[in-house]
Motif scaffolding. Sequence first.
Motif, PDB file in Angstrom:
ATOM      1  N   LEU A  10       1.050  -1.052   0.392  1.00  0.00           N
ATOM      2  CA  LEU A  10       0.059  -0.141  -0.073  1.00  0.00           C
ATOM      3  C   LEU A  10       0.654   1.156  -0.123  1.00  0.00           C
ATOM      4  O   LEU A  10       0.520   2.129  -0.913  1.00  0.00           O
ATOM      5  CB  LEU A  10      -0.759   0.065   0.713  1.00  0.00           C
ATOM      6  CG  LEU A  10      -1.936   1.072   1.066  1.00  0.00           C
ATOM      7  CD1 LEU A  10      -3.348   1.141  -0.174  1.00  0.00           C
ATOM      8  CD2 LEU A  10      -2.658   1.244   2.999  1.00  0.00           C
ATOM      9  N   SER A  11       2.029   1.823   0.827  1.00  0.00           N
ATOM     10  CA  SER A  11       2.377   2.086   0.263  1.00  0.00           C
ATOM     11  C   SER A  11       3.315   2.570  -0.740  1.00  0.00           C
ATOM     12  O   SER A  11       3.201   3.956  -1.275  1.00  0.00           O
ATOM     13  CB  SER A  11       4.743   1.763   1.989  1.00  0.00           C
ATOM     14  OG  SER A  11       3.858   2.393   2.993  1.00  0.00           O
ATOM     15  N   LEU A  36     -10.820   1.240  12.687  1.00  0.00           N
ATOM     16  CA  LEU A  36      -9.245   2.154  13.434  1.00  0.00           C
ATOM     17  C   LEU A  36      -7.914   2.023  12.363  1.00  0.00           C
ATOM     18  O   LEU A  36      -7.385   2.739  12.661  1.00  0.00           O
ATOM     19  CB  LEU A  36      -9.604   1.628  14.818  1.00  0.00           C
ATOM     20  CG  LEU A  36      -8.096   2.398  15.652  1.00  0.00           C
ATOM     21  CD1 LEU A  36      -8.370   3.687  15.652  1.00  0.00           C
ATOM     22  CD2 LEU A  36      -7.979   1.888  17.159  1.00  0.00           C
ATOM     23  N   LYS A  37      -7.423   0.533  12.081  1.00  0.00           N
ATOM     24  CA  LYS A  37      -7.020   0.367  11.656  1.00  0.00           C
ATOM     25  C   LYS A  37      -6.581   1.013  10.329  1.00  0.00           C
ATOM     26  O   LYS A  37      -4.848   1.104  10.261  1.00  0.00           O
ATOM     27  CB  LYS A  37      -6.643  -1.433  11.209  1.00  0.00           C
ATOM     28  CG  LYS A  37      -5.271  -2.189  10.511  1.00  0.00           C
ATOM     29  CD  LYS A  37      -5.092  -3.342  10.529  1.00  0.00           C
ATOM     30  CE  LYS A  37      -3.886  -3.998  10.106  1.00  0.00           C
ATOM     31  NZ  LYS A  37      -4.004  -5.154   9.675  1.00  0.00           N
ATOM     32  N   TYR A  61      -4.076   5.312   6.966  1.00  0.00           N
ATOM     33  CA  TYR A  61      -3.954   6.041   6.629  1.00  0.00           C
ATOM     34  C   TYR A  61      -3.478   8.312   6.694  1.00  0.00           C
ATOM     35  O   TYR A  61      -2.922   8.649   6.267  1.00  0.00           O
ATOM     36  CB  TYR A  61      -5.559   6.640   5.671  1.00  0.00           C
ATOM     37  CG  TYR A  61      -5.966   5.443   4.753  1.00  0.00           C
ATOM     38  CD1 TYR A  61      -5.344   5.007   3.877  1.00  0.00           C
ATOM     39  CD2 TYR A  61      -7.361   4.749   5.262  1.00  0.00           C
ATOM     40  CE1 TYR A  61      -5.585   3.593   3.308  1.00  0.00           C
ATOM     41  CE2 TYR A  61      -7.326   3.747   4.589  1.00  0.00           C
ATOM     42  CZ  TYR A  61      -6.724   3.348   3.109  1.00  0.00           C
ATOM     43  OH  TYR A  61      -7.029   2.303   2.772  1.00  0.00           O
ATOM     44  N   GLU A  62      -3.802   7.585   8.290  1.00  0.00           N
ATOM     45  CA  GLU A  62      -3.049   8.770   8.708  1.00  0.00           C
ATOM     46  C   GLU A  62      -1.605   9.023   8.924  1.00  0.00           C
ATOM     47  O   GLU A  62      -0.548   9.887   8.386  1.00  0.00           O
ATOM     48  CB  GLU A  62      -3.383   8.953  10.421  1.00  0.00           C
ATOM     49  CG  GLU A  62      -4.994   8.851  10.672  1.00  0.00           C
ATOM     50  CD  GLU A  62      -5.316   9.606  11.856  1.00  0.00           C
ATOM     51  OE1 GLU A  62      -4.797   8.472  12.417  1.00  0.00           O
ATOM     52  OE2 GLU A  62      -6.313   9.600  12.531  1.00  0.00           O
ATOM     53  N   ARG A  63      -1.201   7.497   8.448  1.00  0.00           N
ATOM     54  CA  ARG A  63       0.802   7.439   8.335  1.00  0.00           C
ATOM     55  C   ARG A  63       0.572   7.577   7.128  1.00  0.00           C
ATOM     56  O   ARG A  63       1.858   8.498   7.005  1.00  0.00           O
ATOM     57  CB  ARG A  63       1.029   6.183   8.804  1.00  0.00           C
ATOM     58  CG  ARG A  63       2.461   5.912   9.028  1.00  0.00           C
ATOM     59  CD  ARG A  63       2.732   4.884   9.584  1.00  0.00           C
ATOM     60  NE  ARG A  63       3.150   3.855   7.766  1.00  0.00           N
ATOM     61  CZ  ARG A  63       3.608   2.906   7.350  1.00  0.00           C
ATOM     62  NH1 ARG A  63       2.669   1.921   7.345  1.00  0.00           N
ATOM     63  NH2 ARG A  63       3.856   2.763   5.587  1.00  0.00           N
ATOM     64  N   PHE A  64       0.273   8.106   6.073  1.00  0.00           N
ATOM     65  CA  PHE A  64       0.926   8.379   5.198  1.00  0.00           C
ATOM     66  C   PHE A  64       0.208  10.505   4.401  1.00  0.00           C
ATOM     67  O   PHE A  64       0.598  10.575   3.463  1.00  0.00           O
ATOM     68  CB  PHE A  64      -0.403   8.078   3.535  1.00  0.00           C
ATOM     69  CG  PHE A  64      -0.024   6.306   3.206  1.00  0.00           C
ATOM     70  CD1 PHE A  64       1.737   5.668   3.405  1.00  0.00           C
ATOM     71  CD2 PHE A  64      -1.050   4.862   3.691  1.00  0.00           C
ATOM     72  CE1 PHE A  64       1.609   4.565   3.482  1.00  0.00           C
ATOM     73  CE2 PHE A  64      -0.797   3.932   3.627  1.00  0.00           C
ATOM     74  CZ  PHE A  64       0.661   3.621   3.227  1.00  0.00           C
ATOM     75  N   GLY A  65      -0.486  10.775   5.399  1.00  0.00           N
ATOM     76  CA  GLY A  65      -0.381  11.813   6.300  1.00  0.00           C
ATOM     77  C   GLY A  65      -1.775  12.231   5.577  1.00  0.00           C
ATOM     78  O   GLY A  65      -1.883  13.463   5.470  1.00  0.00           O
TER      79      GLY A  65
END
Length: 71
Positions: A24-25, A47-48, A53-57
């Motif tokens: 996905l990254s 939640l996962k 997605y938050e990690r991707f900004g």
Amino acid sequence: MSIDNSWYLLMAMVSPDQQGRGHLSRIWREAHEKYPNEMFTLEATTLKSRLQYERFGFEVRPAQAQFGWGC
């Protein structure tokens, strides 16, 4: 730029045995490299997925619902 003019990701799934390997990254990196000034919209239903997605900004925003023909 509005949500109506954004790229919308309907689904992104990775087989459990392939999770954690950066698939996905890699997809997100390519999308942002190819379309750096575009808006991407998606739904995080767990939640996962929201944390991923938050990690991707991505920003978390309240859900928007539209009802009626042509929506």
